[in-house]
Enzyme design. Structure first.
Site, PDB file in Angstrom:
ATOM      1  N   HIS A   1      43.425  42.345  48.417  1.00 43.27           N
ATOM      2  CA  HIS A   1      42.390  41.343  48.690  1.00 43.27           C
ATOM      3  C   HIS A   1      42.948  39.921  48.604  1.00 43.27           C
ATOM      4  O   HIS A   1      42.662  39.074  49.460  1.00 43.27           O
ATOM      5  CB  HIS A   1      41.242  41.509  47.692  1.00 43.27           C
TER       6      HIS A   1
HETATM    7  O1  RIB Z   1      37.678  41.841  43.961  1.00 45.41           O
HETATM    8  C1  RIB Z   1      38.927  41.321  44.334  1.00 45.41           C
HETATM    9  C2  RIB Z   1      39.710  40.912  43.141  1.00 45.41           C
HETATM   10  O2  RIB Z   1      39.794  42.021  42.291  1.00 45.41           O
HETATM   11  C3  RIB Z   1      41.146  40.474  43.496  1.00 45.41           C
HETATM   12  O3  RIB Z   1      41.367  39.160  43.091  1.00 45.41           O
HETATM   13  C4  RIB Z   1      42.028  41.455  42.795  1.00 45.41           C
HETATM   14  O4  RIB Z   1      43.063  40.790  42.042  1.00 45.41           O
HETATM   15  C5  RIB Z   1      41.135  42.267  41.907  1.00 45.41           C
HETATM   16  O5  RIB Z   1      41.245  41.876  40.611  1.00 45.41           O
END
Ligand code: RIB
Ligand code: CA
Length: 317
Positions: A243
């Protein structure tokens, strides 16, 4: 003669975390970016681990331009997680040499000083819970107008949450901070889970990673190897969603993302919905528009950007 573009000043706020670390590895060697500071925040790992991971990563990668480093505030209470995709150390067992950079300053102080030094020039790339950004805004009411813009990896509108059924992890970790930042009169863009999850990287990616002779190649192979195993063993998934890496590409290549303007808020009190991103989609919208929401992307092109970012990092390290 192509135009000489001035690198974009950015502060990257991270809770490393494998996808944070991968995004950081790319950003530190991207000539389009001037990484003024990298600030740690507790989230994927406790605050002190986040700070230690950040310090070790930057020292190991030794980028051409060393950013200022901020230490995560340790007065936060993080939610219990039934499982972690990032391994016990947050970096998939990478075991980098531990370094303690002297003169460590708090993330919110580093962020504040950089924003004052470069008024309206800096983009904050928020890849973790929004604790630090909220604290900077609370520190000085005038600071909001000194922020260029904020790109936030967080929230979910249509997809199931990855922390609770209603919330993504970053917003769930600190719902009050998320609500504060989303509500601030600052130009902001949100990359929700439903869009970042479109960039699903298959196992074939492991064969396309830079070789381990470069420092970047070595840590990418180690961390992503863990990420793929964790996704398969924990989620039964034959691919990984990075993500935070998608958020970095949304910053460097905004043309690959479809956006719409929304009026959004964040639930803070719900037993079941704390951290939920709420968008006013009523026929007659009552809330004031306050953010751009990235609602789609060219996933194949984003993946190409990711591979090019890996290669660029490996070429210098
Ligand atoms: O939901 C996305 C987040 O969750 C990202 O920043 C990833 O590092 C996880 O922790
Ligand atoms: Ca993160």
């Amino acid at each position: 003669m192509p135009p000489i573009l001035t690198p974009r000043k950015v502060i990257i706020d991270v809770d490393p975390g494998i996808d944070d670390a991968v995004a950081l590895t790319m950003a530190l060697f991207d000539p389009r970016l001037d990484v003024v500071a990298v600030t740690a925040v507790g989230g994927n790992v406790p605050p002190q681990q986040a700070t230690a991971n950040l310090q070790s990563l930057v020292a190991y990668l030794d980028p051409p331009r060393l950013p200022r480093i901020g230490g995560a505030a340790d007065d936060v209470v993080l939610p219990e997680r039934p499982y972690s995709m990032h391994g016990s150390d947050g970096l998939g067992g990478l075991e980098l040499p531990r370094v303690a950079l002297h003169g460590g300053h708090a993330s919110e102080k580093v962020m504040y000083e950089c924003l004052k030094a470069h008024p309206r020039e800096i983009t904050i790339l928020a890849l973790g819970p929004l604790t630090n950004v909220s604290r900077v805004l609370a520190r000085d009411p005038g600071i909001a107008e000194l922020i260029g813009d904020i790109l936030i990896c967080g929230g979910t509108v249509h997809a199931a949450g990855n922390a609770t059924p209603a919330a993504d992890f970053n917003f769930f970790c600190d719902p009050r901070a998320a609500r504060h930042v989303v509500g601030e009169p600052v130009t902001k863009t949100l990359l929700p889970l439903e869009t970042s999850a479109q960039v699903m990287l298959g196992f074939g990616l492991l064969d396309e990673l830079p070789d381990a002779f470069s420092r970047a190649g070595k840590i990418l192979r180690s961390m992503l190897g863990h990420a793929f195993r964790a996704h398969r063993q924990i989620l039964g998934s034959e691919g990984v969603c990075l993500h935070d890496v998608a958020a970095l590409v949304a910053l460097t290549n905004p043309e690959l993302f479809e956006r719409t303007t929304v009026a959004a808020d964040v639930e803070t009190a719900g037993d079941l919905t704390a951290g939920m991103l709420v968008v006013d989609r009523r026929q007659i919208r009552q809330w004031r528009p306050n953010a751009d929401l990235l609602v789609g992307c060219d996933a194949a092109a984003v993946q190409d950007c990711i591979l090019r970012g890996f290669a660029a990092a490996a070429a210098v390290t």
